[in-house]
Design a protein around this motif. Sequence first.
Motif: not given
Ligand code: HEM
Lengths: 206, 249
Positions: A26, A51, A54-55, A58-59, A62, A124-125, A131, A151, A155, B214-215
Motif C-alpha cells: 500500500l 516500485r 512494490h513488485h 507483491g510476490v 501472493i 491483484f497478482g 502492469m 488493480h 485496491l 481510471w483516473k
Molecule cells: C495488497 C496488495 C497491493 C496493493 C495495496 C497495491 C497497491 C497499488 C497501488 C496503489 C498502485 C498505484 C495505482 C495507480 O497508479 O493508480 C499500484 C500499482 C502497481 N502494482 Fe500494486 N498493489 C498490490 C499488489 C500488487 C501485486 C501483488 C503486484 C504484482 C506482483 C502489483 C504490481 C503493481 C504494478 C506493476 C503497479 C504499476 C506501477 C509500478 O510499476 O510500480 N501490485 N499498486
Amino acid sequence: MPTIERHTTKERGVHAVHAISFIILLLTGIGLYDKSFFGITKLFGGVDLSRFIHHWIGVVFIISLFLMYFQWKGEAAVFDKDDKEWLRVFGGYLGKDVKAPPAGKFNAGQKMFFKMIFWAGILFGITGIIMWIPQILALPKIIVQLSYILHDMILIGLVMGVLAHVYLGTLANPGTISSLLTGQVDEQWARHHHEKWFKQVIKKGR
Amino acid sequence: MPKNAMLIDVSRCIACRACQVSCKQWNRLPAVKSSFAGSYENPSGLSSATWRHVRFRETVEKGEVKWRFLSFGCMHCKDASCVFVCPVPGALTRRDDGTVYLDEQKCTGCKYCISACPFGVPHYDDAKGKVYKCNLCADRTANGLQTACAKTCPSEAIRFGDRDSLIKDAKAGGKKIYGENELGGLSVMYVLQESPSFYGLPDKPAMPVTTAFWKKVLKPLGYIGVSATVAAIILHYIAIGPKRYKGGE
Ligand code: HEM
Ligand code: SF4
Ligand code: SF4
C-alpha cells in the motif's frame, strides 16, 4: 483467566507476513495513485526503489496468500444454517444487544472476508504482473488499461475491507487481538464469539 | 508566448527518411536491427530508439501502385493523455512553448503513458528501464534552432516554425489541417492526402475511455469509499460500541 490456543505460531506468522506485505504494498503503491501521495515514495528511497519493492513484495504477498489459504480453507469452507442466520443479523453488530448465532472457528463474516481476500489477491497478482511487464507479455493495450482499472478497484475494495477487518479485530471486539499476539484467547471470549469451535476444542483437549 | 510547431505536408514527402536519420543523429539513438517485411518501410515503427519514423502505405488502385508516406512521431498534444497519467512530478510536462517534454532523468518507467497515448508514441526501453519519445528537439529550439528533422527535410515536407503562422500559411494555400484543434491543438500537424485512418492515425483522437475512467472516475470514487468506511467505523464505535463478553475486561 484460563486461556486456550486459537492460532499456532505458524498460522500467526503467515498472517503477519501477509499483513505486513499488504501495508508495504500500500505504501509503495499509493505514491503512484495520486500526485498528492508522491512524497510517500521518499520513505522508500525514491520512486524507482518504491516500485522495485512494490513488485517483489507483491510476490511475497501472493505466496503468503496461498499459505494462508491452505491453512484456513478448511474452516472457511463450512457454511451452515447458523452462518446464514449470522449474516441475516449482521453478526449482531447493528445493535447493542443483538444476539448472534453460535459460530465455528470463524464466523460467516470472517469466512466471506477470507474468500474475498483470496480472489482479490489472485486478481491483484495477475493485474500487477500485466502492469509490471506489459512489454514482455505483449498483450493488447486494452488488457493493460483494464488491468490498471482492476488493480485500483481491488485496491479500493481491499483497503475498505481491511479497515473494517482491523476495526473488528481490535476496538470492536476486546480480547481478540491476543489471538495474533500470543496465539491464546480467553476461554470466555471463545465461548462468546466462537461457541461451536470452543466446544470442539474442549471436547478434543480434555 | 509563440508556440513551436511542425506542419508536415505529406504530399511533399519523398520518403527519403532523412528526418528519421537526422533525429537519430541529433539524439544519439542507435540503429535498430530490422528485417524485410515486404515493404520499403524500415524499421517497422517507432521504438525507444526510433523517435521519428516514416510510415509507408503501399496500395494498388486501378492497376497503379499508390505510395503514401507519413513522417510520424510524437504529436505534442495540448491536452496530452501521457502528461495526465504520468505519476512522477516533472517526468512528463507540457511546456509553454508547446513541447511535451519527457525527462529521462525523472521517468521511472511505469509505462502508464504508453497505455494512455492515443497515437501509440511512447516506447519502453527494457535495458534502461525508462520510456522514450520525441522531445521536439527541445535542446535545439531553446537555442533558436529548428528541429533536426525539419532542418534536414530536403523537400520541405516538414516545416518548423511558429504555430499560428504555419496554420495561416497552410490555410492560405487552401489546405485542410489535421491537428489544428484535435486534443486542444497538436504541435505537430499534418496536411494529408487521404483520410487520417488511411495512415493509421485516429480520425478523432481522444484520451482512451479506459484511461479517463481510471483516473477521472475511479480515483475520486476511491477517496469516497475509503472515507465512508472510516466514517462508518467511527459511527459504529460511538453509537453501538464494542462487543463485550461476560468475564472479559
Ligand atoms: C495488497 C496488495 C497491493 C496493493 C495495496 C497495491 C497497491 C497499488 C497501488 C496503489 C498502485 C498505484 C495505482 C495507480 O497508479 O493508480 C499500484 C500499482 C502497481 N502494482 Fe500494486 N498493489 C498490490 C499488489 C500488487 C501485486 C501483488 C503486484 C504484482 C506482483 C502489483 C504490481 C503493481 C504494478 C506493476 C503497479 C504499476 C506501477 C509500478 O510499476 O510500480 N501490485 N499498486
Ligand atoms: S502524441 Fe502521445 S506521447 Fe505525444 S504528447 Fe500526445 S499523448 Fe503524449
Ligand atoms: S513511464 Fe515515465 S514518462 Fe511514462 S508515465 Fe511513467 S514515469 Fe511518466
